[in-house]
Write an enzyme that holds these catalytic residues in place. Structure first.
Site, PDB file in Angstrom:
ATOM      1  N   LYS A 172     -29.887  -3.512   9.481  1.00 12.34           N
ATOM      2  CA  LYS A 172     -31.301  -3.619   9.834  1.00 12.34           C
ATOM      3  C   LYS A 172     -31.607  -5.056  10.247  1.00 12.34           C
ATOM      4  O   LYS A 172     -31.667  -5.949   9.408  1.00 12.34           O
ATOM      5  CB  LYS A 172     -32.207  -3.230   8.654  1.00 12.34           C
ATOM      6  CG  LYS A 172     -33.646  -3.109   9.108  1.00 12.34           C
ATOM      7  CD  LYS A 172     -34.635  -3.207   7.980  1.00 12.34           C
ATOM      8  CE  LYS A 172     -35.572  -4.374   8.052  1.00 12.34           C
ATOM      9  NZ  LYS A 172     -36.050  -4.820   9.333  1.00 12.34           N
ATOM     10  N   GLY A 225     -32.807 -13.475   3.679  1.00 10.20           N
ATOM     11  CA  GLY A 225     -34.243 -13.526   3.966  1.00 10.20           C
ATOM     12  C   GLY A 225     -34.966 -14.300   2.888  1.00 10.20           C
ATOM     13  O   GLY A 225     -34.381 -15.163   2.225  1.00 10.20           O
ATOM     14  N   SER A 226     -36.223 -13.955   2.700  1.00 10.96           N
ATOM     15  CA  SER A 226     -37.058 -14.727   1.782  1.00 10.96           C
ATOM     16  C   SER A 226     -36.733 -14.382   0.321  1.00 10.96           C
ATOM     17  O   SER A 226     -36.231 -13.295   0.012  1.00 10.96           O
ATOM     18  CB  SER A 226     -38.526 -14.443   2.066  1.00 10.96           C
ATOM     19  OG  SER A 226     -38.778 -13.073   1.885  1.00 10.96           O
ATOM     20  N   THR A 227     -37.084 -15.295  -0.561  1.00 16.19           N
ATOM     21  CA  THR A 227     -36.810 -15.092  -1.983  1.00 16.19           C
ATOM     22  C   THR A 227     -37.601 -13.893  -2.516  1.00 16.19           C
ATOM     23  O   THR A 227     -37.072 -13.081  -3.295  1.00 16.19           O
ATOM     24  CB  THR A 227     -37.128 -16.387  -2.761  1.00 16.19           C
ATOM     25  OG1 THR A 227     -36.253 -17.413  -2.265  1.00 16.19           O
ATOM     26  CG2 THR A 227     -36.913 -16.214  -4.258  1.00 16.19           C
ATOM     27  N   GLU A 247     -28.915 -14.003   0.108  1.00 17.93           N
ATOM     28  CA  GLU A 247     -29.002 -15.366   0.658  1.00 17.93           C
ATOM     29  C   GLU A 247     -30.471 -15.626   0.930  1.00 17.93           C
ATOM     30  O   GLU A 247     -31.045 -15.064   1.864  1.00 17.93           O
ATOM     31  CB  GLU A 247     -28.199 -15.460   1.960  1.00 17.93           C
ATOM     32  CG  GLU A 247     -26.716 -15.178   1.800  1.00 17.93           C
ATOM     33  CD  GLU A 247     -26.021 -16.234   0.972  1.00 17.93           C
ATOM     34  OE1 GLU A 247     -26.537 -17.347   0.842  1.00 17.93           O
ATOM     35  OE2 GLU A 247     -24.953 -15.917   0.416  1.00 17.93           O
ATOM     36  N   CYS A 281     -32.611 -22.055   7.047  1.00 20.11           N
ATOM     37  CA  CYS A 281     -32.645 -22.141   5.580  1.00 20.11           C
ATOM     38  C   CYS A 281     -32.000 -23.419   5.089  1.00 20.11           C
ATOM     39  O   CYS A 281     -32.281 -23.881   3.993  1.00 20.11           O
ATOM     40  CB  CYS A 281     -31.950 -20.923   4.991  1.00 20.11           C
ATOM     41  SG  CYS A 281     -30.286 -20.717   5.634  1.00 20.11           S
ATOM     42  N   GLU A 378     -41.030 -23.469   0.008  1.00 17.18           N
ATOM     43  CA  GLU A 378     -40.451 -23.522   1.342  1.00 17.18           C
ATOM     44  C   GLU A 378     -41.569 -23.415   2.385  1.00 17.18           C
ATOM     45  O   GLU A 378     -42.435 -22.554   2.279  1.00 17.18           O
ATOM     46  CB  GLU A 378     -39.489 -22.327   1.483  1.00 17.18           C
ATOM     47  CG  GLU A 378     -38.687 -22.348   2.751  1.00 17.18           C
ATOM     48  CD  GLU A 378     -37.756 -21.128   2.851  1.00 17.18           C
ATOM     49  OE1 GLU A 378     -38.221 -20.003   2.595  1.00 17.18           O
ATOM     50  OE2 GLU A 378     -36.588 -21.317   3.181  1.00 17.18           O
TER      51      GLU A 378
END
Ligand code: NAD
Length: 475
Positions: A172, A225-227, A247, A281, A378
């Protein structure tokens, strides 16, 4: 209008729902294409195709799987310019960055893991407990979920090891940047890549990502992606005892010491803050500078930030493109307002650029401590904060403040200090006198809020396989 379709079972497919999402050109904020708004029905079809294709793919000799990956790499390399243009348009990326770095890296990912398919080996242990050897088998159907910031680079970084290890993949891509993954799927169809081995389902996270994570037939999920989304995926996968690799975000420190060659290294230091408009990142978003050179470094960084050339992504001279989406642009502008509210002094930038598209001026901020929200969360834009430090332990304390722990860079000529600090930094990756210099064999990933697990080289091949020990009594 262009349409980005799914790739399922070796075919380009419209979404089962018949619904499409708009895809925007970040340089003018206009919709320029449509992407399939996938849902659970498309996910189900892709997983079924992958399940069917898996046994034959897993049963191929390693060298045959390697040959397919090489073939895909060759086809991609032959269309490098078209892919670079598409990536540049879709993500608002300066064309030179797409053509010279990101698409070549996608080719390299495919080739690297083609080699890994033939080189990967398992251990054996010979001793008092007889002979033990480890079998490594592919998992079956696996899912990859990737972000918009390095679309094809990160997409291939995941699918290549999954395929090399013998899995069938449902991938995806980000709905924000679906162009190059779609093109890669079409290329796979064109070269006759075995149907069902690589499936691509487009759409929103909750509609496509979650059904994938929740599906019993999916044995592992590799996510970048995002946390916040990483935590959600971990929560969904945990009761199903599913393998996950996460990650996630970063807030990476750059430690510049007075004895470094920082003037000669300014190009790299500035790149580490502003490459891809700070949407990497690994960008160094917290610049920590030894007090005796603080004023000089501050002046030089402001100068470098102001020298960046904001322009159309397709223009060869552009070094600063727009941010990727309206939502992300709003988020970065909010973060800049918050930095001011917290007492940050904006030395340059700090505002949107007056041009069509989602451009934000390169920004340097000082006067914020390690506990400020601006230094802990971030921002993921062309924004760097400056903090002075007095000695090694102060630098280390500032660097390790916060929940993230992805990467750090250390700039010094004192290699004893560099190695000592490298061991003490709470991150997954450290660069000394360089930044983003990647050897694809090395473990890649972060600690704390930056993620779980490692990618790269044998780590990725291990993630995408199950280990089985076989013990033999030696009489
Ligand atoms: P994101 O988390 O919003 O989306 C990433 C992917 O997850 C997209 O494909 C999205 O559609 C999907 N997704 C969203 N919600 C989901 C859900 N509920 N279930 C399953 N999938 C879902 O991240 P983004 O905004 O696309 O990317 C930027 C972030 O990625 C930044 O935080 C950045 O630091 C991080 N990132 C990390 C690395 C790394 O290697 N550590 C590399 C690049 C980017």
């Amino acid at each position: 209008m262009r349409y980005f379709r799914h790739c399922i079972d070796g075919q380009s497919r419209d979404p089962a729902s018949g619904r499409w999402l708009d895809v925007y050109d970040p340089a003018n904020a206009q919709a320029y294409a449509k992407v399939a708004a996938g849902d659970a029905a498309d996910v189900e079809a892709a997983i079924a195709a992958a399940g069917q294709a898996f046994p034959a793919w897993a049963g191929l000799p390693h060298s045959e799987r390697a040959r397919w990956l090489e073939k895909l790499a060759d086809a991609l390399e032959a269309r490098l310019d078209a892919f670079a243009q598409a990536e540049s348009e879709d993500a608002g990326k300066p064309i030179r960055l797409a053509r010279e770095v990101e698409i070549p890296r996608a080719v390299a990912n495919l080739r690297f893991f083609a080699h890994a398919a033939t080189q990967f080996a398992s251990e054996s242990h010979h001793g008092q407990a007889g002979l033990n050897y480890t079998l490594r088998s592919p998992l079956g159907v696996v899912a990859t979920i990737s972000p918009w910031n390095l679309p094809l680079y990160l997409f291939t970084w995941k699918i290549a090891p999954a395929l090399a290890a013998g899995n069938a993949v449902v991938a995806k891509p980000s709905e924000v940047t679906p162009a190059t993954a779609t093109m890669l799927g079409e290329l796979a169809i064109e070269i006759g890549f075995p149907a069902g081995v690589l499936n691509i389902v487009h759409g929103l996270g909750p509609q496509v990502g979650e059904p994938l994570v929740n599906h019993d037939a999916v044995r592992a999920v590799s996510f970048t992606g995002s946390t916040g989304v990483g935590q959600r995926i971990a929560a969904l996968a945990a009761p199903r005892l599913k393998k996950v690799s996460l990650e996630l975000g970063g807030k990476n420190p750059t430690l510049v010491f007075a004895d470094s060659d920082w003037r000669a290294q300014l190009d790299t230091l500035a790149r580490s803050a502003f490459q891809n408009s700070g949407q990497i990142c690994l960008c160094g978003s917290r610049l920590l500078v030894e007090r005796s050179i603080y004023a000089e470094v501050r002046e030089a960084m402001v100068e470098r930030a102001q020298a960046l050339h904001a322009g159309a992504p397709a223009d060869e001279a552009t070094t600063l493109g727009p941010l990727v989406s309206q939502a992300h642009y709003d988020k970065v502008l909010l973060a800049l307002a918050r930095a001011r509210e917290e007492g940050g002094q904006v030395l340059c930038g700090g505002h949107a650029l007056e041009r069509a598209g989602w451009y934000v001026a390169p920004t340097v901020i000082e006067g914020l401590g390690p506990d400020s929200v601006s230094n802990r969360e971030e921002i993921f834009g062309p924004v760097v904060t400056l903090q002075p430090f007095d000695d090694d332990s102060h630098a280390l304390a500032l660097a390790n403040a916060g929940d993230y722990g992805l990467s750090a860079s250390i700039w010094t000529r004192d290699l004893n200090r560099a190695h000592r600090l490298a061991a003490q930094l709470r991150v997954g990756m450290v660069w000394i006198n360089t930044w983003l210099q990647r050897d694809l064999r090395t473990p890649f990933g972060g600690v704390g809020a930056s993620g779980l697990g490692r990618e790269g080289g044998a780590e990725a091949m291990r993630f995408f396989t199950d280990a089985k020990n076989v013990g033999l009594h030696l009489g």
